[in-house]
Scaffold this motif. Sequence first.
Motif, mmCIF file in Angstrom:
data_model
loop_
_atom_site.group_PDB
_atom_site.id
_atom_site.type_symbol
_atom_site.label_atom_id
_atom_site.label_comp_id
_atom_site.label_asym_id
_atom_site.label_seq_id
_atom_site.Cartn_x
_atom_site.Cartn_y
_atom_site.Cartn_z
ATOM 1 N N ARG A 31 0.790 -1.315 0.070
ATOM 2 C CA ARG A 31 -0.245 0.248 0.051
ATOM 3 C C ARG A 31 1.201 1.255 0.175
ATOM 4 O O ARG A 31 0.703 2.173 -0.953
ATOM 5 C CB ARG A 31 -0.953 0.260 1.160
ATOM 6 C CG ARG A 31 -2.060 1.151 1.478
ATOM 7 C CD ARG A 31 -2.962 1.055 2.415
ATOM 8 N NE ARG A 31 -2.869 -0.225 3.234
ATOM 9 C CZ ARG A 31 -2.932 -1.354 3.531
ATOM 10 N NH1 ARG A 31 -3.464 -2.197 2.546
ATOM 11 N NH2 ARG A 31 -2.327 -1.949 4.734
ATOM 12 N N LYS A 32 1.773 1.416 0.647
ATOM 13 C CA LYS A 32 3.033 2.476 0.974
ATOM 14 C C LYS A 32 3.623 2.559 -0.548
ATOM 15 O O LYS A 32 3.668 3.346 -0.842
ATOM 16 C CB LYS A 32 4.436 2.002 1.953
ATOM 17 C CG LYS A 32 3.093 2.881 3.641
ATOM 18 C CD LYS A 32 4.721 1.904 4.209
ATOM 19 C CE LYS A 32 3.668 1.799 6.133
ATOM 20 N NZ LYS A 32 4.845 2.253 7.482
ATOM 21 N N VAL A 33 4.023 1.463 -1.124
ATOM 22 C CA VAL A 33 5.029 1.641 -2.519
ATOM 23 C C VAL A 33 3.563 2.495 -3.548
ATOM 24 O O VAL A 33 4.092 2.702 -4.371
ATOM 25 C CB VAL A 33 4.877 0.178 -2.833
ATOM 26 C CG1 VAL A 33 5.937 0.351 -4.399
ATOM 27 C CG2 VAL A 33 6.267 -0.022 -2.255
ATOM 28 N N GLU A 34 2.267 1.289 -3.408
ATOM 29 C CA GLU A 34 1.321 2.519 -4.687
ATOM 30 C C GLU A 34 0.931 3.530 -4.069
ATOM 31 O O GLU A 34 1.075 3.971 -5.327
ATOM 32 C CB GLU A 34 0.179 1.413 -4.740
ATOM 33 C CG GLU A 34 0.642 0.337 -4.925
ATOM 34 C CD GLU A 34 -1.040 -0.621 -4.885
ATOM 35 O OE1 GLU A 34 -2.107 -0.908 -3.987
ATOM 36 O OE2 GLU A 34 -1.141 -2.316 -4.993
ATOM 37 N N ARG A 37 5.378 7.270 -9.275
ATOM 38 C CA ARG A 37 5.940 6.248 -9.567
ATOM 39 C C ARG A 37 7.278 6.058 -10.150
ATOM 40 O O ARG A 37 8.138 4.983 -9.830
ATOM 41 C CB ARG A 37 5.784 6.729 -11.717
ATOM 42 C CG ARG A 37 5.766 5.695 -12.375
ATOM 43 C CD ARG A 37 4.606 5.312 -13.478
ATOM 44 N NE ARG A 37 5.457 5.104 -14.164
ATOM 45 C CZ ARG A 37 4.909 3.201 -14.905
ATOM 46 N NH1 ARG A 37 3.816 2.807 -14.021
ATOM 47 N NH2 ARG A 37 5.752 2.370 -15.677
ATOM 48 N N SER A 38 8.045 6.713 -10.225
ATOM 49 C CA SER A 38 9.517 7.152 -10.549
ATOM 50 C C SER A 38 10.508 6.316 -9.366
ATOM 51 O O SER A 38 11.190 5.191 -9.022
ATOM 52 C CB SER A 38 9.673 8.902 -10.508
ATOM 53 O OG SER A 38 9.561 9.431 -9.281
ATOM 54 N N SER A 39 9.849 6.686 -7.697
ATOM 55 C CA SER A 39 10.251 6.239 -7.286
ATOM 56 C C SER A 39 9.814 4.948 -6.282
ATOM 57 O O SER A 39 10.532 4.223 -6.161
ATOM 58 C CB SER A 39 9.782 6.780 -5.833
ATOM 59 O OG SER A 39 9.953 8.287 -5.876
ATOM 60 N N ARG A 40 8.782 4.620 -7.266
ATOM 61 C CA ARG A 40 8.825 3.380 -6.748
ATOM 62 C C ARG A 40 9.338 2.062 -7.841
ATOM 63 O O ARG A 40 9.742 1.144 -7.476
ATOM 64 C CB ARG A 40 7.329 2.861 -7.193
ATOM 65 C CG ARG A 40 5.992 2.989 -6.600
ATOM 66 C CD ARG A 40 4.241 2.369 -6.927
ATOM 67 N NE ARG A 40 4.313 3.367 -8.711
ATOM 68 C CZ ARG A 40 3.234 3.527 -9.119
ATOM 69 N NH1 ARG A 40 2.186 3.862 -8.400
ATOM 70 N NH2 ARG A 40 3.303 3.932 -10.185
ATOM 71 N N ARG A 41 9.897 2.773 -8.847
ATOM 72 C CA ARG A 41 11.063 1.707 -9.310
ATOM 73 C C ARG A 41 11.626 1.088 -8.949
ATOM 74 O O ARG A 41 12.403 -0.306 -9.252
ATOM 75 C CB ARG A 41 11.440 2.922 -10.697
ATOM 76 C CG ARG A 41 11.327 1.965 -12.012
ATOM 77 C CD ARG A 41 11.545 3.159 -12.847
ATOM 78 N NE ARG A 41 11.633 4.019 -13.338
ATOM 79 C CZ ARG A 41 11.471 5.537 -13.706
ATOM 80 N NH1 ARG A 41 12.913 5.130 -13.607
ATOM 81 N NH2 ARG A 41 10.708 6.157 -13.823
#
Length: 150
Positions: free
Chosen positions: A64-67, A71-75
């Motif tokens: 949930r935190k990742v979502e 988007r650039s940070s999730r990579r």
Amino acid sequence: MTGIYQHSIDAKGRLFIPARLKDEIGEAFYVTISSEPDMEINGSMVTPKYLVAYSLEKWEDFTRKVEEMPRSSRRVLRPLFAHAAKCELDAQGRILLPQHLREYAGLGKNATVVGSGRNMEIWDAELWAAVDELESSPEAVAAALEALDF
């Protein structure tokens, strides 16, 4: 979760999970890759690699935190999801660790299962012994307690 437990990984890649940790992490949980910054072990610089296990609840919180991140940070977190495996305890209290996870962490026959607060870690026994010796030195323990203002 707390404690240090020595166990063997059998020829099929199964690892026994200690009852004390099993009660806290649950019958099913996610295991993924992790590492520490480079450290000097026996005169050589080493990047300690190991596995970390998250309860289903903690994994859902993490997801949930990742979502919620851009988007650039999730990579940068993609490898944690790509290498993750949902593990379920068998009737004997063991999990099957996928080959790719065992290879990443350099796990052979002997493993150390470590309680690490909210998570459980799985280390190659020899690597854990070296890391534990460094991290459990009186100076390191004093610094950790000082950082916590404990």
